[in-house]
Design a protein around this motif. Structure first.
Motif, PDB file in Angstrom:
ATOM      1  N   VAL A 159      72.362  57.172 -20.065  1.00 41.20           N
ATOM      2  CA  VAL A 159      71.205  56.361 -19.659  1.00 41.20           C
ATOM      3  C   VAL A 159      71.551  55.511 -18.439  1.00 41.20           C
ATOM      4  O   VAL A 159      70.749  55.367 -17.510  1.00 41.20           O
ATOM      5  CB  VAL A 159      70.723  55.487 -20.835  1.00 41.20           C
ATOM      6  N   GLU A 160      72.746  54.927 -18.419  1.00 39.58           N
ATOM      7  CA  GLU A 160      73.179  54.155 -17.246  1.00 39.58           C
ATOM      8  C   GLU A 160      73.240  55.039 -16.003  1.00 39.58           C
ATOM      9  O   GLU A 160      72.833  54.626 -14.912  1.00 39.58           O
ATOM     10  CB  GLU A 160      74.543  53.529 -17.518  1.00 39.58           C
ATOM     11  N   HIS A 161      73.740  56.267 -16.177  1.00 38.65           N
ATOM     12  CA  HIS A 161      73.783  57.201 -15.047  1.00 38.65           C
ATOM     13  C   HIS A 161      72.371  57.550 -14.590  1.00 38.65           C
ATOM     14  O   HIS A 161      72.120  57.714 -13.381  1.00 38.65           O
ATOM     15  CB  HIS A 161      74.540  58.460 -15.457  1.00 38.65           C
ATOM     16  N   ALA A 162      71.439  57.658 -15.536  1.00 38.22           N
ATOM     17  CA  ALA A 162      70.046  57.962 -15.177  1.00 38.22           C
ATOM     18  C   ALA A 162      69.445  56.844 -14.328  1.00 38.22           C
ATOM     19  O   ALA A 162      68.649  57.109 -13.414  1.00 38.22           O
ATOM     20  CB  ALA A 162      69.220  58.176 -16.437  1.00 38.22           C
ATOM     21  N   GLN A 163      69.800  55.593 -14.593  1.00 40.94           N
ATOM     22  CA  GLN A 163      69.303  54.487 -13.767  1.00 40.94           C
ATOM     23  C   GLN A 163      69.740  54.652 -12.317  1.00 40.94           C
ATOM     24  O   GLN A 163      68.955  54.410 -11.382  1.00 40.94           O
ATOM     25  CB  GLN A 163      69.807  53.152 -14.321  1.00 40.94           C
ATOM     26  N   THR A 164      70.981  55.071 -12.108  1.00 33.96           N
ATOM     27  CA  THR A 164      71.469  55.302 -10.748  1.00 33.96           C
ATOM     28  C   THR A 164      70.660  56.397 -10.065  1.00 33.96           C
ATOM     29  O   THR A 164      70.267  56.268  -8.889  1.00 33.96           O
ATOM     30  CB  THR A 164      72.958  55.695 -10.789  1.00 33.96           C
ATOM     31  N   ARG A 165      70.370  57.467 -10.789  1.00 41.76           N
ATOM     32  CA  ARG A 165      69.597  58.564 -10.205  1.00 41.76           C
ATOM     33  C   ARG A 165      68.145  58.156  -9.965  1.00 41.76           C
ATOM     34  O   ARG A 165      67.521  58.626  -9.006  1.00 41.76           O
ATOM     35  CB  ARG A 165      69.667  59.793 -11.121  1.00 41.76           C
ATOM     36  N   ILE A 166      67.601  57.297 -10.810  1.00 43.22           N
ATOM     37  CA  ILE A 166      66.233  56.816 -10.598  1.00 43.22           C
ATOM     38  C   ILE A 166      66.146  56.016  -9.307  1.00 43.22           C
ATOM     39  O   ILE A 166      65.198  56.174  -8.518  1.00 43.22           O
ATOM     40  CB  ILE A 166      65.764  55.992 -11.801  1.00 43.22           C
TER      41      ILE A 166
END
Length: 534
Positions: A313-320
Protein backbone atom coordinates in the motif's frame (compact mmCIF):
# COMPACT_ATOMS: atom_id res chain seq x y z
CA UNK A 1 -18.42 11.50 -9.24
CA UNK A 2 -18.50 7.77 -9.88
CA UNK A 3 -21.75 5.99 -8.95
CA UNK A 4 -20.30 2.92 -7.23
CA UNK A 5 -23.71 1.23 -7.03
CA UNK A 6 -23.87 1.15 -10.82
CA UNK A 7 -20.28 -0.13 -10.97
CA UNK A 8 -20.99 -2.91 -8.47
CA UNK A 9 -24.13 -3.98 -10.31
CA UNK A 10 -22.17 -4.04 -13.58
CA UNK A 11 -19.57 -6.23 -11.90
CA UNK A 12 -22.26 -8.54 -10.50
CA UNK A 13 -23.84 -8.91 -13.93
CA UNK A 14 -20.57 -9.78 -15.66
CA UNK A 15 -19.59 -12.10 -12.81
CA UNK A 16 -22.93 -13.91 -12.99
CA UNK A 17 -22.76 -14.46 -16.75
CA UNK A 18 -19.08 -15.42 -16.61
CA UNK A 19 -19.55 -17.92 -13.79
CA UNK A 20 -22.54 -19.49 -15.52
CA UNK A 21 -20.60 -19.67 -18.78
CA UNK A 22 -17.69 -21.33 -17.05
CA UNK A 23 -19.88 -24.16 -15.88
CA UNK A 24 -19.83 -25.42 -19.48
CA UNK A 25 -16.35 -24.47 -20.72
CA UNK A 26 -14.19 -26.89 -18.68
CA UNK A 27 -16.50 -29.83 -19.39
CA UNK A 28 -16.37 -29.03 -23.11
CA UNK A 29 -12.57 -28.98 -23.02
CA UNK A 30 -12.31 -32.18 -21.00
CA UNK A 31 -14.91 -34.23 -22.88
CA UNK A 32 -13.56 -33.20 -26.29
CA UNK A 33 -10.14 -34.70 -25.59
CA UNK A 34 -11.44 -37.81 -23.83
CA UNK A 35 -13.89 -38.72 -26.57
CA UNK A 36 -11.02 -38.26 -29.07
CA UNK A 37 -8.91 -40.69 -27.01
CA UNK A 38 -11.75 -43.23 -26.96
CA UNK A 39 -12.30 -42.98 -30.71
CA UNK A 40 -8.56 -43.44 -31.24
CA UNK A 41 -8.78 -46.72 -29.31
CA UNK A 42 -11.79 -47.70 -31.45
CA UNK A 43 -9.88 -47.05 -34.69
CA UNK A 44 -6.87 -49.03 -33.43
CA UNK A 45 -8.78 -51.99 -32.01
CA UNK A 46 -11.99 -52.04 -34.05
CA UNK A 47 -13.96 -52.97 -30.90
CA UNK A 48 -17.49 -51.60 -31.07
CA UNK A 49 -17.69 -50.81 -27.37
CA UNK A 50 -15.26 -47.93 -27.91
CA UNK A 51 -17.42 -46.60 -30.72
CA UNK A 52 -20.45 -46.69 -28.43
CA UNK A 53 -18.46 -44.91 -25.73
CA UNK A 54 -17.45 -42.16 -28.15
CA UNK A 55 -21.03 -41.76 -29.33
CA UNK A 56 -22.41 -41.61 -25.79
CA UNK A 57 -19.94 -39.13 -24.33
CA UNK A 58 -20.02 -37.18 -27.60
CA UNK A 59 -23.78 -36.68 -27.24
CA UNK A 60 -23.30 -35.22 -23.76
CA UNK A 61 -20.47 -33.10 -25.14
CA UNK A 62 -22.78 -31.70 -27.83
CA UNK A 63 -25.43 -30.60 -25.32
CA UNK A 64 -22.80 -28.95 -23.14
CA UNK A 65 -21.15 -27.27 -26.14
CA UNK A 66 -24.45 -25.72 -27.23
CA UNK A 67 -25.01 -24.26 -23.76
CA UNK A 68 -21.48 -22.89 -23.69
CA UNK A 69 -22.04 -21.06 -26.97
CA UNK A 70 -25.37 -19.62 -25.81
CA UNK A 71 -23.91 -18.23 -22.59
CA UNK A 72 -20.59 -17.10 -24.09
CA UNK A 73 -22.05 -14.83 -26.77
CA UNK A 74 -23.80 -12.70 -24.14
CA UNK A 75 -20.50 -12.05 -22.35
CA UNK A 76 -18.93 -10.48 -25.43
CA UNK A 77 -21.89 -8.12 -25.90
CA UNK A 78 -21.38 -6.87 -22.35
CA UNK A 79 -18.02 -5.36 -23.25
CA UNK A 80 -19.85 -2.81 -25.38
CA UNK A 81 -22.97 -2.51 -23.22
CA UNK A 82 -21.78 -2.51 -19.60
CA UNK A 83 -18.09 -1.75 -20.07
CA UNK A 84 -17.99 0.70 -22.96
CA UNK A 85 -15.08 2.78 -21.67
CA UNK A 86 -13.09 -0.41 -21.18
CA UNK A 87 -13.76 -1.28 -24.83
CA UNK A 88 -12.59 2.16 -25.94
CA UNK A 89 -9.56 2.28 -23.66
CA UNK A 90 -8.06 -1.17 -24.32
CA UNK A 91 -10.06 -2.51 -27.27
CA UNK A 92 -7.07 -2.20 -29.60
CA UNK A 93 -5.24 -4.82 -27.50
CA UNK A 94 -8.03 -6.89 -25.99
CA UNK A 95 -10.08 -7.16 -29.19
CA UNK A 96 -7.38 -8.86 -31.27
CA UNK A 97 -7.20 -12.17 -29.32
CA UNK A 98 -11.01 -12.30 -29.14
CA UNK A 99 -11.29 -11.85 -32.91
CA UNK A 100 -8.67 -14.54 -33.54
CA UNK A 101 -10.49 -16.87 -31.15
CA UNK A 102 -13.68 -16.50 -33.18
CA UNK A 103 -11.99 -16.92 -36.55
CA UNK A 104 -9.44 -19.61 -35.73
CA UNK A 105 -10.83 -21.59 -32.82
CA UNK A 106 -14.60 -21.26 -32.55
CA UNK A 107 -15.23 -21.62 -36.30
CA UNK A 108 -12.95 -24.67 -36.35
CA UNK A 109 -14.74 -26.29 -33.44
CA UNK A 110 -18.25 -25.35 -34.61
CA UNK A 111 -17.61 -26.56 -38.17
CA UNK A 112 -16.17 -29.94 -37.29
CA UNK A 113 -18.66 -30.69 -34.53
CA UNK A 114 -21.25 -31.06 -37.30
CA UNK A 115 -19.02 -33.57 -39.07
CA UNK A 116 -18.54 -35.41 -35.79
CA UNK A 117 -22.27 -36.03 -35.43
CA UNK A 118 -23.24 -36.45 -39.09
CA UNK A 119 -20.09 -38.05 -40.49
CA UNK A 120 -19.99 -41.48 -38.88
CA UNK A 121 -21.38 -43.27 -41.95
CA UNK A 122 -19.99 -40.81 -44.50
CA UNK A 123 -16.31 -40.67 -43.52
CA UNK A 124 -13.71 -43.37 -43.13
CA UNK A 125 -12.71 -44.38 -39.61
CA UNK A 126 -9.46 -42.41 -39.83
CA UNK A 127 -11.24 -39.44 -41.42
CA UNK A 128 -13.81 -39.29 -38.65
CA UNK A 129 -11.08 -39.66 -36.03
CA UNK A 130 -9.31 -36.65 -37.55
CA UNK A 131 -12.55 -34.69 -37.27
CA UNK A 132 -12.90 -35.60 -33.59
CA UNK A 133 -9.36 -34.49 -32.81
CA UNK A 134 -9.97 -31.22 -34.69
CA UNK A 135 -13.01 -30.60 -32.49
CA UNK A 136 -10.79 -31.14 -29.44
CA UNK A 137 -8.10 -28.90 -30.92
CA UNK A 138 -10.66 -26.17 -31.55
CA UNK A 139 -11.89 -26.32 -27.95
CA UNK A 140 -8.34 -25.96 -26.64
CA UNK A 141 -7.46 -23.21 -29.13
CA UNK A 142 -10.54 -21.31 -28.01
CA UNK A 143 -9.32 -21.43 -24.42
CA UNK A 144 -5.85 -20.32 -25.53
CA UNK A 145 -6.98 -17.09 -27.18
CA UNK A 146 -9.46 -16.21 -24.44
CA UNK A 147 -6.74 -16.69 -21.84
CA UNK A 148 -4.27 -14.62 -23.85
CA UNK A 149 -6.79 -11.79 -23.64
CA UNK A 150 -7.42 -12.41 -19.95
CA UNK A 151 -3.71 -12.81 -19.24
CA UNK A 152 -3.09 -9.38 -20.73
CA UNK A 153 -5.60 -7.96 -18.25
CA UNK A 154 -3.52 -9.51 -15.47
CA UNK A 155 -0.15 -8.45 -16.94
CA UNK A 156 -0.52 -5.79 -19.69
CA UNK A 157 2.66 -6.38 -21.69
CA UNK A 158 3.36 -5.38 -25.30
CA UNK A 159 1.28 -2.20 -25.18
CA UNK A 160 1.48 1.49 -24.34
CA UNK A 161 -0.93 4.36 -23.77
CA UNK A 162 -1.13 6.78 -26.71
CA UNK A 163 -1.90 10.32 -25.47
CA UNK A 164 -3.10 11.36 -28.94
CA UNK A 165 -5.77 8.66 -29.25
CA UNK A 166 -6.42 8.34 -25.48
CA UNK A 167 -6.22 4.55 -25.52
CA UNK A 168 -3.87 1.64 -25.01
CA UNK A 169 -2.33 0.38 -28.25
CA UNK A 170 -0.31 -2.70 -29.19
CA UNK A 171 3.44 -2.16 -29.45
CA UNK A 172 4.56 -5.80 -29.52
CA UNK A 173 1.94 -8.42 -30.39
CA UNK A 174 4.45 -11.24 -29.89
CA UNK A 175 4.83 -10.12 -26.27
CA UNK A 176 1.04 -10.23 -25.91
CA UNK A 177 0.95 -13.77 -27.32
CA UNK A 178 3.77 -15.09 -25.16
CA UNK A 179 2.79 -13.24 -22.01
CA UNK A 180 4.02 -15.55 -19.22
CA UNK A 181 0.84 -14.96 -17.19
CA UNK A 182 -1.34 -15.97 -20.16
CA UNK A 183 0.69 -19.09 -20.91
CA UNK A 184 0.62 -20.24 -17.27
CA UNK A 185 -3.13 -19.56 -17.02
CA UNK A 186 -3.78 -21.48 -20.24
CA UNK A 187 -2.07 -24.72 -19.25
CA UNK A 188 -3.47 -24.54 -15.72
CA UNK A 189 -7.04 -23.85 -16.87
CA UNK A 190 -7.00 -26.48 -19.62
CA UNK A 191 -5.65 -29.09 -17.20
CA UNK A 192 -8.48 -28.23 -14.81
CA UNK A 193 -10.91 -28.79 -17.68
CA UNK A 194 -9.39 -32.23 -18.26
CA UNK A 195 -9.92 -33.07 -14.58
CA UNK A 196 -13.52 -31.91 -14.88
CA UNK A 197 -14.13 -34.13 -17.90
CA UNK A 198 -12.47 -37.09 -16.18
CA UNK A 199 -14.56 -36.73 -13.01
CA UNK A 200 -17.73 -36.35 -15.10
CA UNK A 201 -17.10 -39.55 -17.07
CA UNK A 202 -15.91 -41.42 -13.99
CA UNK A 203 -18.91 -40.49 -11.85
CA UNK A 204 -21.46 -41.47 -14.51
CA UNK A 205 -19.59 -44.71 -15.22
CA UNK A 206 -19.68 -45.52 -11.48
CA UNK A 207 -23.45 -44.93 -11.57
CA UNK A 208 -23.77 -47.43 -14.42
CA UNK A 209 -21.75 -50.00 -12.48
CA UNK A 210 -23.74 -49.78 -9.24
CA UNK A 211 -26.93 -50.18 -11.26
CA UNK A 212 -25.51 -53.03 -13.33
CA UNK A 213 -26.08 -51.25 -16.65
CA UNK A 214 -23.72 -50.85 -19.61
CA UNK A 215 -21.00 -52.53 -17.58
CA UNK A 216 -18.43 -53.05 -20.34
CA UNK A 217 -18.68 -49.45 -21.54
CA UNK A 218 -18.54 -48.16 -17.96
CA UNK A 219 -15.41 -50.16 -17.11
CA UNK A 220 -13.51 -49.00 -20.15
CA UNK A 221 -14.59 -45.39 -19.62
CA UNK A 222 -13.44 -45.59 -15.99
CA UNK A 223 -10.00 -46.85 -17.00
CA UNK A 224 -9.55 -43.96 -19.43
CA UNK A 225 -10.92 -41.44 -16.93
CA UNK A 226 -8.72 -42.70 -14.07
CA UNK A 227 -5.55 -42.62 -16.18
CA UNK A 228 -6.26 -39.29 -17.87
CA UNK A 229 -7.61 -37.79 -14.64
CA UNK A 230 -4.51 -38.69 -12.63
CA UNK A 231 -2.18 -37.14 -15.19
CA UNK A 232 -4.40 -34.05 -15.41
CA UNK A 233 -4.72 -33.64 -11.63
CA UNK A 234 -0.94 -33.81 -11.24
CA UNK A 235 -0.48 -31.20 -13.98
CA UNK A 236 -3.10 -28.91 -12.39
CA UNK A 237 -1.13 -28.76 -9.14
CA UNK A 238 2.25 -28.38 -10.84
CA UNK A 239 1.03 -25.74 -13.28
CA UNK A 240 -0.94 -23.99 -10.55
CA UNK A 241 2.33 -23.62 -8.66
CA UNK A 242 3.87 -22.08 -11.78
CA UNK A 243 0.93 -19.71 -12.12
CA UNK A 244 1.36 -18.61 -8.49
CA UNK A 245 5.08 -18.07 -8.95
CA UNK A 246 4.47 -15.83 -11.97
CA UNK A 247 1.77 -13.92 -10.06
CA UNK A 248 4.35 -13.24 -7.34
CA UNK A 249 6.35 -11.33 -9.96
CA UNK A 250 3.47 -9.43 -11.57
CA UNK A 251 0.63 -9.30 -9.00
CA UNK A 252 2.23 -9.04 -5.60
CA UNK A 253 -0.89 -7.61 -3.94
CA UNK A 254 -2.99 -10.58 -5.05
CA UNK A 255 -0.49 -13.03 -3.55
CA UNK A 256 -0.27 -11.06 -0.30
CA UNK A 257 -4.08 -11.06 -0.04
CA UNK A 258 -4.33 -14.79 -0.77
CA UNK A 259 -1.91 -15.41 2.10
CA UNK A 260 -3.47 -12.79 4.42
CA UNK A 261 0.08 -11.45 4.75
CA UNK A 262 -0.24 -7.90 6.09
CA UNK A 263 3.46 -7.46 6.88
CA UNK A 264 6.57 -8.46 4.99
CA UNK A 265 7.83 -11.70 6.44
CA UNK A 266 11.57 -12.40 6.83
CA UNK A 267 12.83 -14.78 4.17
CA UNK A 268 11.86 -17.53 3.77
CA UNK A 269 8.21 -16.67 4.48
CA UNK A 270 5.95 -19.23 6.22
CA UNK A 271 2.78 -20.60 4.67
CA UNK A 272 -0.47 -20.13 6.57
CA UNK A 273 -2.68 -23.22 6.77
CA UNK A 274 -5.42 -21.67 8.91
CA UNK A 275 -6.11 -18.16 10.19
CA UNK A 276 -8.80 -16.21 12.02
CA UNK A 277 -9.35 -12.55 11.01
CA UNK A 278 -8.75 -9.85 13.59
CA UNK A 279 -11.61 -7.91 15.19
CA UNK A 280 -11.73 -5.42 12.31
CA UNK A 281 -11.41 -8.10 9.62
CA UNK A 282 -7.76 -7.18 9.18
CA UNK A 283 -4.54 -8.98 10.09
CA UNK A 284 -5.03 -12.47 11.53
CA UNK A 285 -5.58 -12.68 15.28
CA UNK A 286 -4.64 -16.38 15.20
CA UNK A 287 -2.91 -18.48 12.56
CA UNK A 288 -1.28 -21.86 12.03
CA UNK A 289 1.80 -21.63 9.83
CA UNK A 290 4.35 -23.95 8.26
CA UNK A 291 7.85 -22.38 8.26
CA UNK A 292 9.60 -21.71 4.96
CA UNK A 293 6.89 -23.21 2.75
CA UNK A 294 5.39 -19.84 1.73
CA UNK A 295 8.73 -18.57 0.50
CA UNK A 296 9.46 -21.78 -1.38
CA UNK A 297 6.05 -21.73 -3.11
CA UNK A 298 5.90 -18.05 -4.03
CA UNK A 299 9.54 -17.11 -4.65
CA UNK A 300 11.19 -20.56 -5.02
CA UNK A 301 14.02 -19.39 -2.86
CA UNK A 302 15.06 -19.20 0.78
CA UNK A 303 16.41 -15.64 0.67
CA UNK A 304 13.67 -13.56 -1.01
CA UNK A 305 11.09 -11.68 1.03
CA UNK A 306 7.37 -11.87 0.30
CA UNK A 307 6.02 -8.28 0.46
CA UNK A 308 3.11 -7.70 2.83
CA UNK A 309 -0.08 -5.73 2.21
CA UNK A 310 0.93 -2.70 4.30
CA UNK A 311 4.24 -2.28 2.48
CA UNK A 312 2.56 -2.70 -0.91
CA UNK A 313 0.00 0.00 0.00
CA UNK A 314 2.87 2.39 0.78
CA UNK A 315 4.40 1.57 -2.60
CA UNK A 316 1.02 2.25 -4.23
CA UNK A 317 1.02 5.77 -2.74
CA UNK A 318 4.33 6.46 -4.49
CA UNK A 319 2.90 5.25 -7.80
CA UNK A 320 -0.26 7.32 -7.31
CA UNK A 321 1.82 10.47 -6.92
CA UNK A 322 3.70 9.57 -10.08
CA UNK A 323 0.36 8.95 -11.80
CA UNK A 324 -0.79 12.44 -10.81
CA UNK A 325 2.16 13.85 -12.77
CA UNK A 326 1.24 11.68 -15.77
CA UNK A 327 -2.40 12.79 -15.59
CA UNK A 328 -1.52 16.49 -15.45
CA UNK A 329 0.91 16.08 -18.36
CA UNK A 330 -1.83 14.30 -20.32
CA UNK A 331 -4.18 17.25 -19.81
CA UNK A 332 -1.48 19.61 -21.08
CA UNK A 333 -0.96 17.42 -24.17
CA UNK A 334 -4.69 17.41 -24.88
CA UNK A 335 -4.70 21.20 -24.66
CA UNK A 336 -1.57 21.61 -26.81
CA UNK A 337 -0.35 18.59 -28.74
CA UNK A 338 2.97 20.26 -29.51
CA UNK A 339 3.90 20.75 -25.84
CA UNK A 340 7.26 18.96 -25.78
CA UNK A 341 7.76 19.45 -22.04
CA UNK A 342 4.42 17.82 -21.24
CA UNK A 343 5.19 14.89 -23.57
CA UNK A 344 8.54 14.35 -21.89
CA UNK A 345 6.89 14.32 -18.46
CA UNK A 346 4.20 11.95 -19.68
CA UNK A 347 6.72 9.54 -21.23
CA UNK A 348 8.54 9.40 -17.89
CA UNK A 349 5.43 8.73 -15.79
CA UNK A 350 2.86 7.13 -18.15
CA UNK A 351 3.29 3.66 -16.62
CA UNK A 352 1.70 5.02 -13.42
CA UNK A 353 -1.22 6.79 -15.12
CA UNK A 354 -3.61 4.04 -14.00
CA UNK A 355 -2.67 4.66 -10.37
CA UNK A 356 -3.46 8.32 -10.86
CA UNK A 357 -6.87 7.37 -12.21
CA UNK A 358 -7.67 5.67 -8.87
CA UNK A 359 -8.17 9.19 -7.52
CA UNK A 360 -11.08 9.74 -9.93
CA UNK A 361 -13.25 7.93 -7.41
CA UNK A 362 -12.74 10.82 -4.99
CA UNK A 363 -12.27 13.95 -7.09
CA UNK A 364 -12.32 15.15 -10.69
CA UNK A 365 -9.14 17.26 -10.56
CA UNK A 366 -6.67 14.47 -9.89
CA UNK A 367 -3.67 16.81 -9.71
CA UNK A 368 -5.04 18.52 -6.60
CA UNK A 369 -5.67 15.37 -4.55
CA UNK A 370 -4.97 15.63 -0.82
CA UNK A 371 -2.72 13.30 1.16
CA UNK A 372 -5.83 11.72 2.71
CA UNK A 373 -7.32 11.03 -0.74
CA UNK A 374 -4.03 9.55 -1.94
CA UNK A 375 -3.92 7.31 1.12
CA UNK A 376 -7.51 6.20 0.54
CA UNK A 377 -6.83 5.45 -3.14
CA UNK A 378 -3.76 3.42 -2.14
CA UNK A 379 -5.85 1.46 0.38
CA UNK A 380 -8.27 0.65 -2.45
CA UNK A 381 -5.55 -1.42 -4.13
CA UNK A 382 -6.14 -4.15 -1.51
CA UNK A 383 -8.68 -6.76 -2.71
CA UNK A 384 -10.94 -8.65 -0.31
CA UNK A 385 -8.38 -10.56 1.73
CA UNK A 386 -10.42 -13.20 3.52
CA UNK A 387 -12.59 -14.31 0.58
CA UNK A 388 -9.36 -14.83 -1.38
CA UNK A 389 -7.62 -16.55 1.53
CA UNK A 390 -10.30 -19.21 2.01
CA UNK A 391 -11.22 -19.65 -1.66
CA UNK A 392 -7.60 -20.36 -2.50
CA UNK A 393 -7.40 -23.03 0.18
CA UNK A 394 -10.61 -24.67 -1.05
CA UNK A 395 -9.23 -24.78 -4.59
CA UNK A 396 -5.83 -26.08 -3.50
CA UNK A 397 -7.33 -28.69 -1.18
CA UNK A 398 -9.54 -30.04 -3.96
CA UNK A 399 -6.56 -30.14 -6.32
CA UNK A 400 -4.63 -32.45 -4.00
CA UNK A 401 -7.78 -34.46 -3.29
CA UNK A 402 -8.19 -35.24 -7.01
CA UNK A 403 -4.63 -36.54 -7.17
CA UNK A 404 -5.35 -38.98 -4.36
CA UNK A 405 -8.76 -39.91 -5.77
CA UNK A 406 -7.50 -40.75 -9.25
CA UNK A 407 -4.37 -42.46 -7.89
CA UNK A 408 -6.61 -44.77 -5.85
CA UNK A 409 -8.80 -45.63 -8.82
CA UNK A 410 -5.83 -46.00 -11.17
CA UNK A 411 -4.44 -48.59 -8.76
CA UNK A 412 -7.81 -50.35 -8.48
CA UNK A 413 -8.19 -50.35 -12.27
CA UNK A 414 -4.74 -51.93 -12.66
CA UNK A 415 -5.87 -54.70 -10.27
CA UNK A 416 -9.26 -55.19 -11.92
CA UNK A 417 -11.12 -53.96 -8.83
CA UNK A 418 -13.48 -51.52 -10.52
CA UNK A 419 -16.80 -52.96 -9.30
CA UNK A 420 -15.86 -54.70 -6.06
CA UNK A 421 -16.71 -51.89 -3.66
CA UNK A 422 -20.19 -50.39 -4.10
CA UNK A 423 -19.91 -47.81 -1.27
CA UNK A 424 -16.78 -46.44 -2.95
CA UNK A 425 -18.60 -46.33 -6.29
CA UNK A 426 -21.48 -44.37 -4.74
CA UNK A 427 -18.97 -42.06 -3.06
CA UNK A 428 -17.42 -41.39 -6.48
CA UNK A 429 -20.84 -40.59 -7.97
CA UNK A 430 -21.51 -37.91 -5.35
CA UNK A 431 -18.15 -36.25 -6.04
CA UNK A 432 -19.45 -34.98 -9.38
CA UNK A 433 -19.88 -31.28 -8.32
CA UNK A 434 -16.36 -30.97 -6.86
CA UNK A 435 -14.42 -30.06 -10.02
CA UNK A 436 -16.81 -27.17 -10.68
CA UNK A 437 -16.32 -25.90 -7.13
CA UNK A 438 -12.54 -25.96 -7.66
CA UNK A 439 -12.72 -24.34 -11.09
CA UNK A 440 -15.13 -21.57 -10.12
CA UNK A 441 -12.94 -20.91 -7.08
CA UNK A 442 -9.97 -20.51 -9.40
CA UNK A 443 -11.75 -17.98 -11.56
CA UNK A 444 -12.91 -16.09 -8.49
CA UNK A 445 -9.31 -15.85 -7.28
CA UNK A 446 -8.07 -14.69 -10.69
CA UNK A 447 -10.69 -11.97 -11.19
CA UNK A 448 -11.57 -10.87 -7.65
CA UNK A 449 -7.90 -10.89 -6.72
CA UNK A 450 -7.12 -8.38 -9.47
CA UNK A 451 -9.41 -5.73 -8.02
CA UNK A 452 -9.55 -2.73 -8.04
CA UNK A 453 -8.18 -3.14 -11.57
CA UNK A 454 -9.97 -4.29 -14.68
CA UNK A 455 -6.51 -4.15 -16.30
CA UNK A 456 -3.76 -4.51 -13.71
CA UNK A 457 -2.14 -1.15 -13.01
CA UNK A 458 -3.67 0.43 -16.12
CA UNK A 459 -7.42 0.94 -15.75
CA UNK A 460 -9.46 0.92 -12.51
CA UNK A 461 -12.64 -1.14 -12.65
CA UNK A 462 -14.91 1.74 -11.63
CA UNK A 463 -13.50 3.88 -14.45
CA UNK A 464 -14.26 1.25 -17.12
CA UNK A 465 -18.00 0.92 -16.60
CA UNK A 466 -20.69 2.38 -18.85
CA UNK A 467 -22.98 5.12 -17.58
CA UNK A 468 -26.06 2.90 -17.24
CA UNK A 469 -28.84 3.58 -14.78
CA UNK A 470 -29.53 1.61 -11.62
CA UNK A 471 -32.75 0.11 -12.99
CA UNK A 472 -31.15 -0.80 -16.33
CA UNK A 473 -28.75 -3.02 -14.44
CA UNK A 474 -31.24 -4.42 -11.93
CA UNK A 475 -33.60 -5.50 -14.71
CA UNK A 476 -30.88 -6.95 -16.96
CA UNK A 477 -29.13 -8.72 -14.07
CA UNK A 478 -32.41 -10.27 -12.91
CA UNK A 479 -33.22 -11.32 -16.47
CA UNK A 480 -29.85 -12.98 -17.08
CA UNK A 481 -29.77 -14.80 -13.76
CA UNK A 482 -33.30 -16.10 -14.29
CA UNK A 483 -32.70 -17.10 -17.92
CA UNK A 484 -29.38 -18.80 -17.21
CA UNK A 485 -30.82 -20.64 -14.23
CA UNK A 486 -33.66 -21.97 -16.39
CA UNK A 487 -31.22 -22.98 -19.14
CA UNK A 488 -29.01 -24.74 -16.59
CA UNK A 489 -31.97 -26.72 -15.25
CA UNK A 490 -33.03 -27.65 -18.79
CA UNK A 491 -29.51 -28.77 -19.65
CA UNK A 492 -29.26 -30.92 -16.51
CA UNK A 493 -32.65 -32.49 -17.26
CA UNK A 494 -31.60 -33.22 -20.84
CA UNK A 495 -28.32 -34.77 -19.72
CA UNK A 496 -30.15 -36.92 -17.18
CA UNK A 497 -32.43 -38.19 -19.96
CA UNK A 498 -29.44 -39.00 -22.16
CA UNK A 499 -27.72 -40.83 -19.30
CA UNK A 500 -30.90 -42.79 -18.49
CA UNK A 501 -31.28 -43.74 -22.17
CA UNK A 502 -27.70 -44.98 -22.13
CA UNK A 503 -25.33 -45.68 -25.04
CA UNK A 504 -26.78 -46.13 -28.53
CA UNK A 505 -25.56 -48.20 -31.44
CA UNK A 506 -25.96 -45.23 -33.76
CA UNK A 507 -26.42 -41.51 -33.53
CA UNK A 508 -28.42 -41.45 -36.75
CA UNK A 509 -30.59 -43.97 -38.54
CA UNK A 510 -30.91 -43.77 -42.31
CA UNK A 511 -34.36 -44.08 -43.89
CA UNK A 512 -34.14 -45.99 -47.19
CA UNK A 513 -37.16 -44.23 -48.70
CA UNK A 514 -35.95 -40.63 -48.74
CA UNK A 515 -32.40 -40.87 -47.35
CA UNK A 516 -33.42 -38.70 -44.36
CA UNK A 517 -31.56 -38.68 -41.07
CA UNK A 518 -33.27 -38.65 -37.70
CA UNK A 519 -31.63 -37.93 -34.38
CA UNK A 520 -32.49 -40.78 -32.03
CA UNK A 521 -29.54 -41.18 -29.66
CA UNK A 522 -30.57 -38.64 -27.02
CA UNK A 523 -34.22 -39.70 -26.78
CA UNK A 524 -35.64 -41.88 -23.99
CA UNK A 525 -36.65 -45.38 -25.07
CA UNK A 526 -40.41 -44.73 -25.22
CA UNK A 527 -42.68 -46.48 -27.76
CA UNK A 528 -43.15 -43.21 -29.65
CA UNK A 529 -39.42 -42.62 -29.91
CA UNK A 530 -38.79 -46.19 -31.01
CA UNK A 531 -41.30 -45.63 -33.80
CA UNK A 532 -39.49 -42.40 -34.74
CA UNK A 533 -36.16 -44.23 -34.79
CA UNK A 534 -37.56 -46.96 -37.04
Amino acid sequence: MIDMTVVELSRWQFAATAMYHFIFVPLTIGLSVMMAIMESVYVMTGRDVWRKATLFWGTLFGVNFAMGVATGVVMEFQFGMNWSYYSHYVGDVFGAPLAIEGLMAFFLEASFIGLFFFGWDRLSKVGHLAVTWLVALGANFSALWILIANGWMQNPVGSKFNPDTMRMEVTDFVAVLFNPVAQAKFVHTVSAGYVCGAVFIFAISCLFLVRGKHVELAKRSMVVAASFGLASALSVVVLGDESGYIATEHQKMKIAAMEASYHTEPAPAPWTIFAIPGPDGGAPSFSIQVPWVGGLITTRSLNEELPGIDELVEHAQTRIRSGMVAYDALQDIRADGSNAEARAAFDEHWADLGYGLLLKRYREDVGNATDAEIAQAAADTVPGVWPLFWTFRIMMGLGFFFIGFFALWFYRASRGWLETNKPLLWFSVFLLPLPWIAIESGWFIAEFGRQPWVVEGVLPTFYAASGLSFWDLVISLSFFVTLYSVLLVIMIMLMVKIIKAGPQDKLFAEDEGDDADFVVAALPATPANKELGS
